[in-house]
Design a protein around this motif. Structure first.
Motif, short mmCIF file in Angstrom:
data_model
loop_
_atom_site.label_atom_id
_atom_site.label_comp_id
_atom_site.label_asym_id
_atom_site.label_seq_id
_atom_site.Cartn_x
_atom_site.Cartn_y
_atom_site.Cartn_z
N VAL A 75 1.02 -1.00 -0.06
CA VAL A 75 -0.36 0.05 -0.09
C VAL A 75 0.85 1.42 -0.25
N PHE A 76 1.50 1.42 1.15
CA PHE A 76 2.72 2.19 1.24
C PHE A 76 3.36 2.80 -0.25
N ALA A 77 4.09 1.33 -0.90
CA ALA A 77 4.48 1.65 -2.48
C ALA A 77 3.98 2.31 -3.16
N PHE A 78 2.39 2.79 -3.14
CA PHE A 78 1.65 3.06 -4.21
C PHE A 78 1.84 5.46 -3.59
N ILE A 79 2.00 5.28 -2.05
CA ILE A 79 1.66 6.29 -1.72
C ILE A 79 2.63 7.08 -2.60
N PRO A 80 3.84 7.28 -2.56
CA PRO A 80 4.88 8.39 -3.25
C PRO A 80 4.71 8.35 -4.73
N ALA A 81 4.09 6.73 -5.43
CA ALA A 81 4.42 6.61 -6.74
C ALA A 81 2.60 8.14 -6.72
N LEU A 82 1.25 8.22 -5.69
CA LEU A 82 0.72 8.80 -6.42
C LEU A 82 1.45 10.40 -6.21
N PHE A 83 1.60 10.92 -4.43
CA PHE A 83 2.00 12.44 -4.24
C PHE A 83 3.16 12.20 -4.33
N GLY A 84 4.49 11.54 -4.61
CA GLY A 84 5.83 11.88 -4.91
C GLY A 84 6.20 12.85 -5.91
N ALA A 100 6.07 16.44 -4.76
CA ALA A 100 7.45 17.21 -4.67
C ALA A 100 9.29 16.49 -4.66
N THR A 101 9.00 15.29 -5.95
CA THR A 101 10.48 15.48 -6.81
C THR A 101 9.89 14.95 -7.73
N GLY A 102 9.02 15.04 -8.99
CA GLY A 102 9.77 14.88 -10.62
C GLY A 102 9.93 13.90 -10.70
N GLN A 103 9.91 13.16 -10.04
CA GLN A 103 10.29 11.09 -9.96
C GLN A 103 8.87 10.96 -10.70
N THR A 104 8.92 10.26 -11.97
CA THR A 104 7.43 9.38 -12.57
C THR A 104 7.25 8.54 -11.56
N PRO A 105 5.74 8.27 -11.61
CA PRO A 105 4.72 7.52 -10.81
C PRO A 105 5.70 5.77 -10.87
N ASN A 106 5.93 5.35 -11.57
CA ASN A 106 6.38 4.41 -11.60
C ASN A 106 7.94 3.81 -11.13
N VAL A 107 8.97 5.12 -11.24
CA VAL A 107 9.95 4.39 -10.77
C VAL A 107 9.59 4.65 -8.69
N MET A 108 9.22 5.26 -8.55
CA MET A 108 8.86 5.93 -7.37
C MET A 108 7.99 4.11 -7.00
N ALA A 109 7.04 4.10 -7.30
CA ALA A 109 6.66 2.77 -6.98
C ALA A 109 7.33 1.26 -7.30
N PHE A 110 8.29 1.34 -8.10
CA PHE A 110 9.35 -0.36 -8.24
C PHE A 110 9.71 0.22 -7.33
N ALA A 111 10.84 1.42 -6.85
CA ALA A 111 11.67 1.50 -5.53
C ALA A 111 10.29 1.13 -4.16
N GLY A 112 9.68 1.58 -3.68
CA GLY A 112 8.26 1.25 -2.98
C GLY A 112 8.29 -0.12 -3.04
N VAL A 113 7.87 -0.88 -4.13
CA VAL A 113 7.60 -2.58 -4.09
C VAL A 113 8.98 -3.00 -3.91
N LEU A 114 10.65 -2.95 -3.72
CA LEU A 114 11.68 -3.58 -3.84
C LEU A 114 12.32 -2.80 -2.49
#
Length: 209
Positions: free
Chosen positions: A76-85, A88-102
């Motif tokens: 669940v938390f992996a997709f929170i940065p994907a939505l809101f990250g 603030a960071t300018g990173q793509t949702p896919n990168v944020m979600a992938f990092a959270g999942v790993l």
């Protein structure tokens, strides 16, 4: 195991596989091995095999619950940065979600390793006592390990078992590509591996009794 006993155990394994572990006769036999019965216990009292098999199933399910919860939380938390990250960071949702999942997978894997350190000894203790609650008697499990091979020794044996398991999986993968003969050999050696692993853990446990 003699040939007759091996054949019976293979049949139990086949029934358990066909029923998707709902009729865990093979696991019930492993329960008898955990009890420390020597020589190899007989395969009889099929109703008791069924009940004992489910005792082990219940224990392993309960041990797995913390890892499942942690995996869900990090999922669940992996997709929170994907939505809101990205705001603030300018990173793509896919990168944020992938990092959270790993990260979640890494934490879950560590938790599983720690849980199984206790779970393996827990099911042996279950076999020794016949009581599901004793599989979660962490004080007694810790005492048994400490008095026997010690925690460093136990972790060493634990790692060795995983290495052997990896080799076994590779062998199964090779056999899987060989029609008929390979499949037959898989059917024969897989139950023997389960018995070997059970004896392996019983020997470690009994070193601290």
């Amino acid at each position: 195991m003699n040939d007759r006993l091996s054949l019976k155990y293979c049949i139990c394994t086949l029934i358990q596989g066909i029923t998707l572990n709902i009729v865990p006769l093979a696991t019930g036999y492993i329960f008898r091995i955990y009890s420390g019965e020597k020589p190899a216990p007989e395969i009889n009292q099929w109703g008791k095999l069924f009940v004992d098999g489910w005792k082990i199933n219940i224990v392993m399910i309960l041990y797995a619950i913390p890892a499942i919860i942690i995996a869900l939380i990090f999922g669940v938390f992996a997709f929170i940065p994907a939505l809101f990250g990205p705001v603030a960071t300018g990173q793509t949702p896919n990168v944020m979600a992938f990092a959270g999942v790993l990260f979640g997978l890494a934490i879950t894997f560590v938790v599983i390793l720690v849980l199984f350190l206790f779970a393996y000894m827990g099911v042996v203790r279950l076999g020794k006592t016949g009581k599901i609650g004793e599989a979660f008697n962490f004080h007694a499990i810790n005492e048994t390990i400490s008095k026997g091979v010690g925690w460093l020794g136990y972790i060493g044996y634990y790692i060795l078992l995983w290495l052997i398991a990896i080799i076994f999986i590779v062998i199964l993968m090779i056999l899987a590509i060989i029609p008929l003969i390979g499949w037959l050999l898989m059917f024969v050696i897989t139950p023997l591996w389960a018995v070997f692993m059970a004896r392996y853990m019983v020997n470690i446990y009994e070193a601290g009794e």
